[in-house]
Design a protein around this motif. Structure first.
Motif, mmCIF file in Angstrom:
data_model
loop_
_atom_site.group_PDB
_atom_site.id
_atom_site.type_symbol
_atom_site.label_atom_id
_atom_site.label_comp_id
_atom_site.label_asym_id
_atom_site.label_seq_id
_atom_site.Cartn_x
_atom_site.Cartn_y
_atom_site.Cartn_z
ATOM 1 N N ALA A 18 78.194 66.776 110.976
ATOM 2 C CA ALA A 18 79.363 67.134 111.780
ATOM 3 C C ALA A 18 80.395 67.880 110.942
ATOM 4 C CB ALA A 18 79.984 65.877 112.387
ATOM 5 N N PHE A 19 80.630 67.419 109.704
ATOM 6 C CA PHE A 19 81.655 68.073 108.884
ATOM 7 C C PHE A 19 81.249 69.486 108.501
ATOM 8 C CE2 PHE A 19 83.845 69.047 104.877
ATOM 9 C CZ PHE A 19 85.142 68.997 105.358
ATOM 10 N N HIS A 20 79.987 69.709 108.210
ATOM 11 C CA HIS A 20 79.539 71.076 107.921
ATOM 12 C C HIS A 20 79.761 71.978 109.137
ATOM 13 C CE1 HIS A 20 78.254 70.100 104.026
ATOM 14 N NE2 HIS A 20 77.104 69.529 104.318
ATOM 15 N N TYR A 21 79.562 71.420 110.311
ATOM 16 C CA TYR A 21 79.830 72.188 111.529
ATOM 17 C C TYR A 21 81.332 72.482 111.635
ATOM 18 C CZ TYR A 21 80.201 73.376 116.476
ATOM 19 O OH TYR A 21 80.476 74.005 117.664
ATOM 20 N N TYR A 22 82.155 71.466 111.347
ATOM 21 C CA TYR A 22 83.610 71.662 111.407
ATOM 22 C C TYR A 22 84.071 72.700 110.385
ATOM 23 C CZ TYR A 22 83.590 67.220 114.002
ATOM 24 O OH TYR A 22 83.355 66.229 114.912
ATOM 25 N N GLU A 23 83.446 72.705 109.191
ATOM 26 C CA GLU A 23 83.809 73.696 108.171
ATOM 27 C C GLU A 23 83.619 75.116 108.698
ATOM 28 O OE1 GLU A 23 83.265 72.278 103.645
ATOM 29 O OE2 GLU A 23 81.408 72.254 104.802
ATOM 30 N N ASN A 24 82.527 75.340 109.381
ATOM 31 C CA ASN A 24 82.273 76.667 109.953
ATOM 32 C C ASN A 24 83.241 76.979 111.091
ATOM 33 O OD1 ASN A 24 80.097 77.115 108.235
ATOM 34 N ND2 ASN A 24 78.646 76.134 109.627
ATOM 35 N N GLY A 25 83.808 75.935 111.716
ATOM 36 C CA GLY A 25 84.694 76.136 112.850
ATOM 37 C C GLY A 25 85.988 76.836 112.512
ATOM 38 N N ILE A 26 86.445 76.743 111.279
ATOM 39 C CA ILE A 26 87.702 77.402 110.900
ATOM 40 C C ILE A 26 87.572 78.919 110.986
ATOM 41 C CG2 ILE A 26 89.214 77.853 108.909
ATOM 42 C CD1 ILE A 26 89.160 74.988 108.231
ATOM 43 N N PRO A 61 82.252 78.812 99.123
ATOM 44 C CA PRO A 61 81.440 78.996 97.899
ATOM 45 C C PRO A 61 82.081 79.914 96.889
ATOM 46 C CG PRO A 61 80.049 79.051 99.853
ATOM 47 C CD PRO A 61 81.461 79.029 100.346
ATOM 48 N N SER A 62 82.997 80.801 97.323
ATOM 49 C CA SER A 62 83.570 81.780 96.402
ATOM 50 C C SER A 62 84.969 81.407 95.914
ATOM 51 C CB SER A 62 83.625 83.154 97.087
ATOM 52 O OG SER A 62 84.437 83.093 98.255
ATOM 53 N N ARG A 63 85.510 80.290 96.395
ATOM 54 C CA ARG A 63 86.855 79.919 95.948
ATOM 55 C C ARG A 63 87.064 78.420 96.068
ATOM 56 N NH1 ARG A 63 90.561 82.203 101.009
ATOM 57 N NH2 ARG A 63 89.815 80.700 102.565
ATOM 58 N N GLN A 64 87.928 77.911 95.217
ATOM 59 C CA GLN A 64 88.296 76.496 95.234
ATOM 60 C C GLN A 64 89.536 76.304 96.100
ATOM 61 O OE1 GLN A 64 86.716 73.825 93.882
ATOM 62 N NE2 GLN A 64 85.067 75.246 93.348
ATOM 63 N N GLY A 65 89.551 75.256 96.863
ATOM 64 C CA GLY A 65 90.703 74.968 97.716
ATOM 65 C C GLY A 65 90.585 73.586 98.308
ATOM 66 N N THR A 66 90.952 73.475 99.576
ATOM 67 C CA THR A 66 90.931 72.195 100.276
ATOM 68 C C THR A 66 89.665 72.071 101.099
ATOM 69 O OG1 THR A 66 93.345 72.181 100.412
ATOM 70 C CG2 THR A 66 92.154 70.735 101.919
ATOM 71 N N GLU A 67 88.948 70.960 100.929
ATOM 72 C CA GLU A 67 87.733 70.722 101.698
ATOM 73 C C GLU A 67 88.136 70.287 103.099
ATOM 74 O OE1 GLU A 67 83.405 68.549 100.950
ATOM 75 O OE2 GLU A 67 85.185 67.866 99.886
ATOM 76 N N THR A 68 88.041 71.177 104.059
ATOM 77 C CA THR A 68 88.517 70.868 105.409
ATOM 78 C C THR A 68 87.721 71.655 106.437
ATOM 79 O OG1 THR A 68 90.490 70.750 106.816
ATOM 80 C CG2 THR A 68 90.263 72.695 105.439
ATOM 81 N N GLY A 69 87.836 71.242 107.693
ATOM 82 C CA GLY A 69 87.171 71.927 108.796
ATOM 83 C C GLY A 69 88.026 71.852 110.040
ATOM 84 N N PHE A 70 87.522 72.417 111.134
ATOM 85 C CA PHE A 70 88.252 72.416 112.408
ATOM 86 C C PHE A 70 87.320 71.934 113.515
ATOM 87 C CE2 PHE A 70 89.544 74.541 116.391
ATOM 88 C CZ PHE A 70 90.809 73.965 116.534
ATOM 89 N N ASN A 71 87.791 70.941 114.279
ATOM 90 C CA ASN A 71 87.011 70.367 115.380
ATOM 91 C C ASN A 71 87.386 71.069 116.678
ATOM 92 O OD1 ASN A 71 85.622 68.823 117.204
ATOM 93 N ND2 ASN A 71 86.861 66.974 116.935
ATOM 94 N N SER A 72 86.542 72.002 117.094
ATOM 95 C CA SER A 72 86.779 72.728 118.344
ATOM 96 C C SER A 72 86.342 71.935 119.568
ATOM 97 C CB SER A 72 86.033 74.064 118.304
ATOM 98 O OG SER A 72 84.631 73.844 118.224
ATOM 99 N N GLY A 73 85.633 70.819 119.338
ATOM 100 C CA GLY A 73 85.175 69.998 120.459
ATOM 101 C C GLY A 73 83.801 70.360 120.963
ATOM 102 N N ASN A 74 83.083 71.248 120.242
ATOM 103 C CA ASN A 74 81.786 71.722 120.726
ATOM 104 C C ASN A 74 80.621 71.258 119.855
ATOM 105 O OD1 ASN A 74 82.919 73.205 122.888
ATOM 106 N ND2 ASN A 74 83.469 74.839 121.445
ATOM 107 N N PHE A 75 80.867 70.295 118.957
ATOM 108 C CA PHE A 75 79.810 69.855 118.044
ATOM 109 C C PHE A 75 78.561 69.384 118.801
ATOM 110 C CE2 PHE A 75 78.007 65.988 115.975
ATOM 111 C CZ PHE A 75 77.282 66.639 115.004
#
Length: 890
Positions: free
Chosen positions: A114-122, A142-156
């Protein structure tokens, strides 16, 4: 399993699906190993490989092992072991060497997917990008360091198969939609998502920060929250920073100069230092110092004071510091406001951190600041701009202009901020010292009008009063949000000292536990009702367990139903009980998301509940959650709809005089009939007289009650298996036998849970029920089973048996004997109302019939059905006991 066998077991598309990589119909996907705007990762099902054709990517060609290795960022050996886990050929193990259970593996797998899906959602969410930009956060790619986060669009779950949907439903990622349309809805839709990780850095929980303006709560967690953010501190950690919120921890993670020297760990609010946090901190052998970096407001200071005391007891060997965050600022707001010099600013603040002593924070919070306006001689007001919530029913805000008091506290509706406000002038030249009014601080016109009126009456400047009111609004909003956050961090826990723990553990570890609990209940003042009281006690104690139970207590008016309910519920810890005399139609829907989770709900009068409230109560019992669609105003004043969820499960006890009317309720509950015999009445009167004469020690009853509560606190939730489940069959005559059998199996599990200190566990950590548990459950449940077999409820059966006994006393011709209501009322000492109900019930069931008489002079009745309840009881007893005696030890 060999590598070739693994490759034959999976296709490359199978692995892509497990990892959450979405492949289109042409076999292409956005490459997760670089910032890929057009799909450049090509999958070949024939060759079982995936290749990235982008010149900016170094991934190249990968088989299923290489794809797993690179995507999960693990070694080749770890990737192979992960693939073996997915085939089911080996049990996964964590870094601590302990075997991960199948349910834990399942949870990690679904949350990771689910989180990998949310990551792509952003990538497709402008709202989430704008929010991250406003907070100064960048997403890790993969090309930069930052905050590990995603967005839940509700379509998982939109394209998921039924198996995946069932798993997502199990762990709270989705829930069943209400209404006839069926289907599922996403939990925490339109939210940023942050992963919470276990000691092995696997995702075991998720935190959702809602971006929806109409959301009831901005901060959401999955039920049974697990994991820490951003991860467990490294074992070699020497310096640790604790932040108040996950956003603050994510902010500090972006500053290399801070992460090079400190490990960072997020609390879940000012009261959100959980047991998992303390266990992680306790395990850090090299830890030298802990620094609190909480918000610069009264709530943050109070949180530092409270949590530092806890850590001081936990780690007396570690120095504890706190950063003096500027007033009304937090970590993220400081970063946003000083982004170009953020690293320099935070290093300066950390360098100036203060070592905490036991009273330092308290003195700092209470320290007055000088005021610029003269004050009346009769009072010394606190600092200008001081916001004080120490009295929740009289919140105060002091400025140089005036004193503001919010009387009666805050309401919880998020679409308004209605207050009863008192404004008091700080100078003596005012025509009158106080101004009172009610207003909604979200209504600008009201605020402007109140400011003008108060300024005129108190001889103040209207623009300054209006500015104060806007600042007060901000403070009240923050205070209300923090109140809601603290509710979501879980129920308050009572910490038992070692002596009490040892006593309770010794009690719970001895044989005949249920019998000894029953004796203690009797010593605590529950007279008679030996079987009913222990039955109700076991049901009440199930509130913390996975399979909760429910009881419906039947009896006539004045029979002692409510007294029995109140006494039994007193043995359950106060933090786990909610008692209600009255429940309004929609009150259950208006609780917080986790306010009722694993609570014991006690209803003193089920008869008074309307159908809407009963429906909600039944849903909490069966479905273990309530979901409703409601409407309210957003921040712009527009009326919008939003979903509101209240999670169970709950255990429950309710009283009724009309049990036969509540068919739906009876199906979900154990039926328990109050003992209304003459002998029980004499026992109660004898106890009342002894207590009134001082022969019974009330203090001893309270001591016993407290001891039982502490024993219940020692019981922990656990899964139970019953190897004898298919060896015992309930009588087929029982009413609604499908549900009764489920209730019986649940009660056997509860008896095993009560004996958890004496029961063995299987390889998966589940308690194993023993023959003794089935025997005890059958004995305690016997009367409830009889009530399910008997078509008469408890009080009606008692009346009918007394009526038959009376009629038989009239001689050999008793079968033709006719009687009137007055005769029976006087013989059996019943009220006219009670007798009238009993007679009507027996008439409708054809146990008696009307033989003559007139309405104005009274009717005559005769018994036409002479059943033998004792023979039925003996038959059911033989049926159950015969099966129990033949059980073989597995």
């Amino acid at each position: 399993m060999e590598i070739n066998e693994i490759k034959q077991h999976f296709t490359i598309l199978d692995i892509a699906d497990r990892l959450g990589i979405q492949v289109n119909k042409q076999g292409k996907a956005h490459c997760p190993f670089h910032d890929d705007k057009t799909p450049s990762l090509q999958f070949s099902k024939e060759k079982n490989i995936a290749t990235c054709f982008s010149s900016r990517c170094s991934a190249g060609t990968m088989d299923i092992i290489g794809l797993t290795e690179k995507y999960l960022k693990v070694s080749t050996h770890e990737a192979i072991m992960q693939l073996k886990e997915w085939t089911g050929s080996v049990a996964p193990t964590g870094n601590n060497g302990k075997t991960t259970t199948s349910s834990e593996m399942e949870q990690i797998a679904i949350l990771t997917k689910a989180f990998h899906y949310y990551e792509n959602g952003i990538r497709t969410s402008r709202k989430s990008k704008e929010y991250l930009d406003s907070r100064g956060l960048i997403q890790t790619t993969p090309s930069r360091q930052g905050t590990e986060t995603g967005f839940n669009s509700g379509n998982f779950h939109a394209r998921a198969n039924e198996s995946l949907k069932a798993t997502a439903l199990k762990y709270g990622l989705i829930y069943e939609s209400i209404g006839n349309s069926g289907g599922y809805s996403a939990f925490a839709k339109n939210s940023l998502v942050f992963p919470l990780k276990n000691k092995d850095r696997k995702i075991v929980g998720l935190y959702f920060r809602s971006l929806d303006e109409k959301a009831v709560s901005k901060h959401l967690y999955l039920k049974d929250r697990k994991g820490l953010y951003p991860q467990y501190p490294k074992p070699e950690t020497t310096k640790l920073i604790l932040t108040e919120a996950i956003i603050d921890a994510a902010t500090l993670q972006q500053i290399p100069g801070i992460t090079a020297e400190y490990e960072i760990l997020a609390c879940y609010g000012t009261n959100g230092l959980t047991e998992e946090h303390t266990r992680a901190i306790q395990s850090l052998a090299s830890l030298q110092e802990i620094t609190f970096f909480f918000d610069g407001d009264p709530a943050g200071s109070a949180g530092v004071e409270k949590q530092s005391e806890k850590l001081r007891e936990l780690r007396p060997d570690v120095k504890i510091y706190h950063v003096e965050t500027p007033k009304n600022e937090d970590v993220n707001s400081l970063y946003v406001g000083h982004q170009e010099k953020a690293e320099e600013l935070f290093k300066h603040l950390l360098k100036g951190r203060k070592l905490l002593s036991s009273n330092e924070i308290k003195k700092e919070v209470q320290k007055p600041e000088p005021t610029t306006q003269p004050v009346p001689k009769q009072s010394k007001p606190p600092t200008a701009g001081k916001f004080d919530t120490s009295n929740p029913h009289k919140i105060s805000y002091f400025t140089d202009i005036a004193h503001y008091y919010v009387k009666g506290g805050l309401r919880q509706e998020l679409d308004s901020l209605r207050v009863s406000l008192v404004i008091e002038a700080t100078h003596q030249t005012a025509n009158y010292q106080k101004y009172r009014n009610k207003l909604d601080l979200y209504e600008n016109k009201q605020v402007e009008r109140i400011a003008r009126e108060a300024a005129e009456k108190l001889s103040l400047r209207a623009d300054l009063v209006e500015l104060d009111l806007h600042r007060l609004t901000d403070q009240l909003e923050d205070h209300r949000d923090k109140q809601m956050d603290s509710r979501e961090t879980g129920r308050p826990k009572v910490i038992l000292d070692n002596t009490v723990t040892s006593q309770c553990k010794a009690f719970l570890s001895k044989p005949d536990l249920i019998k000894r609990f029953n004796e203690l209940i009797g010593k605590a003042g529950v007279v008679g009702e030996e079987n009913n009281r222990i039955f109700l006690f076991c049901i009440a104690a199930s509130s913390k367990m996975p399979d909760t139970l429910h009881a419906l207590i039947q009896g006539s008016s004045g029979s002692g139903k409510t007294h029995l309910l109140v006494k039994i519920s007193s043995f359950i810890p106060d933090e786990d009980v909610k008692r209600f005399t009255r429940v309004t139609d929609s009150s259950f829907y208006n609780y917080g998301m986790y306010d009722l989770q694993n609570k014991l709900i006690c209803l003193e009068d089920l008869d008074g509940m309307k159908e809407e409230a009963q429906l909600a109560f039944r849903e909490l019992q069966s479905r273990e959650m309530l979901s409703s669609s409601t409407s309210g105003q957003d921040e712009k004043g527009n009326i919008r709809s939003f979903e509101k969820i209240v999670y169970g499960p709950i255990a429950s006890m309710a009283c009724t005089t009309k049990g036969e009317i509540y068919e739906d309720n009876m199906n979900r509950c154990f039926l328990i009939a109050v003992d209304e015999t003459h002998e029980q009445t004499k026992n109660i009167i004898r106890y009342q007289n002894r207590k009134a004469s001082g022969k019974i020690d009330g203090a001893e009853e309270k001591r016993v009650t407290t001891f039982v509560q502490n024993c219940i606190r020692m019981l922990k939730p656990c899964q139970v298996i019953n190897p004898y489940a298919d060896k015992v069959q309930l009588p087929e005559e029982a009413h609604k036998i499908r549900r009764l059998n489920d209730l019986y199996q649940s009660f056997v599990k509860q008896v095993a849970l009560m004996n958890q200190y004496r029961r063995k566990k299987d390889q998966k950590g589940r308690l194993i029920a023993e023959k003794e548990d089935l025997q005890v459950a059958a004995e305690i449940m016997f009367e409830s089973i009889i009530l399910k077999v008997d078509e008469l409820d408890g009080s009606l059966r008692l009346f009918y048996e007394n009526l038959k006994q009376y009629v038989k006393s009239k001689g050999e011709s008793y079968q033709s004997y006719s009687f009137g209501q007055r005769e029976i009322r006087q013989a059996l000492h019943l009220s006219k109302t009670q007798l009238h109900r009993y007679i009507n019930d027996l008439l409708s069931l054809e146990y008696i019939q009307q033989t003559g008489g007139y309405a104005n002079r009274g009717y005559q009745y005769k018994i036409t059905w002479w059943d033998n309840i004792e023979a039925l009881r003996a038959k059911v007893k033989r049926h159950l006991q015969g099966q129990l005696d033949q059980l073989e030890i597995l």
